[in-house]
Design an enzyme around this catalytic site. Structure first.
Site, PDB file in Angstrom:
ATOM      1  N   ASP A   1       0.840  -1.198   0.000  1.00  0.00           N
ATOM      2  CA  ASP A   1       0.000   0.000   0.000  1.00  0.00           C
ATOM      3  C   ASP A   1       0.877   1.251   0.000  1.00  0.00           C
ATOM      4  OD1 ASP A   1      -2.128  -1.718   0.213  1.00  0.00           O
ATOM      5  OD2 ASP A   1      -2.311  -1.492   2.381  1.00  0.00           O
TER       6      ASP A   1
HETATM    7  N1  URA Z   1      -1.214  -5.998   3.812  1.00  0.00           N
HETATM    8  C1  URA Z   1      -1.739  -4.745   3.831  1.00  0.00           C
HETATM    9  O1  URA Z   1      -2.764  -4.502   4.423  1.00  0.00           O
HETATM   10  N2  URA Z   1      -1.046  -3.784   3.172  1.00  0.00           N
HETATM   11  C2  URA Z   1       0.116  -4.008   2.545  1.00  0.00           C
HETATM   12  O2  URA Z   1       0.683  -3.070   1.982  1.00  0.00           O
HETATM   13  C3  URA Z   1       0.634  -5.311   2.533  1.00  0.00           C
HETATM   14  C4  URA Z   1      -0.059  -6.294   3.176  1.00  0.00           C
END
Ligand code: URA
Length: 259
Positions: free
Chosen positions: A112
């Site tokens: 993310d």
């Molecule tokens: N899980 C999440 O919620 N975000 C990420 O970036 C990676 C794994």
């Protein structure tokens, strides 16, 4: 570049441009100046066909090592998206030096925008595909700060599998609580520092797993993917090439991955 074990020949200037020695016209000039040799002999024709893997090329006194596959280990910072292009946001590719973009690496999987840590970038499509394959169950380990007191009930829930907001039941995951800091007078409550290893990669998986047990992830960092560990020497936003050992470990791992 290799077809059935046979290396394709390519133009000298193309090889040098691909290795970041300059534009084709700049390279042509340097070749004309007699500063480029192939197998110890000065060449004057930048269009010479060479075997980029077998021939020994020197550019302005430096040996040019040919590679057509690149593996980069990045410590992704917050605020950039794990995409190759985006109309509005800065991407992880924007953090690469121009010469490291030449071989068109792409991020293997997504973190993310606000997640930090280990991100592999490569142009090895086959390896990327296998590392991401849901059938291979490659371990991914995250460290996180979570609002609330994460405890034994959560550990057991994650070990058994939790139901996400779309009804999907997660595979068994290993949760360990490092410590829980009590909230101060001004704080909205305790914060737990945890480590979590998951074997799949659903969208926002870690955040949604904690939501499934009524908690919110405040900070998320990936520290491992299969045999690859985050290099803590890398400042956020910086990257380096994988060592040969790391590449070999990844290749071995994909072959031993559970189907
Ligand atoms: N899980 C999440 O919620 N975000 C990420 O970036 C990676 C794994």
């Amino acid at each position: 570049m290799e077809v059935d074990g046979v290396t394709k020949r390519m133009r000298l200037d193309k090889m040098l441009a691909n290795m970041g020695c300059g534009s084709r016209s700049e390279i042509k000039t340097v070749v004309r100046q007699g500063k480029v040799s192939v197998n110890g002999l000065i060449v004057k024709d930048s269009g010479l066909q060479i075997d980029p893997k077998a021939d020994d090329v020197e550019f302005d006194g430096e040996r040019v090592r040919f590679r057509d596959i690149v593996y980069l280990l990045m410590n992704k910072p917050q605020g950039v998206v794990s995409a190759t292009e985006d109309t509005r946001e800065r991407t992880v590719l924007d953090l690469l030096k121009p010469e490291d973009r030449l071989l068109q690496p792409f991020p293997v999987g997504r973190l993310d925008k606000d997640t930090v840590g280990l991100l592999l970038l490569t142009n090895d499509g086959q390896l990327a595909h296998e590392l991401l394959s849901p059938r291979k169950h490659v371990d991914k380990t995250y460290e996180a700060l979570v609002r609330g007191t994460v405890g034994e009930a959560d550990r057991q829930a994650f070990a058994a599998g939790v139901t996400l907001d779309d009804g999907y039941v997660t595979m068994p995951a290993e949760l360990a609580v490092v410590r829980t800091a009590p909230g101060g007078d001004e704080d909205p409550g305790p914060v737990s520092e945890i480590s979590l290893t998951i074997r799949e990669g659903k969208f926002h998986q870690v955040k949604r797993m904690f939501e499934a047990v009524g908690k919110k992830v405040l900070f998320l960092k990936r520290v491992a993917m299969g045999p690859l560990k985050l290099d803590e020497q890398l400042a956020p936003g910086s990257y380096r090439e994988l060592t040969d050992e790391e590449v070999n470990a990844l290749k071995t791992h994909r072959n031993s991955g559970k189907e």
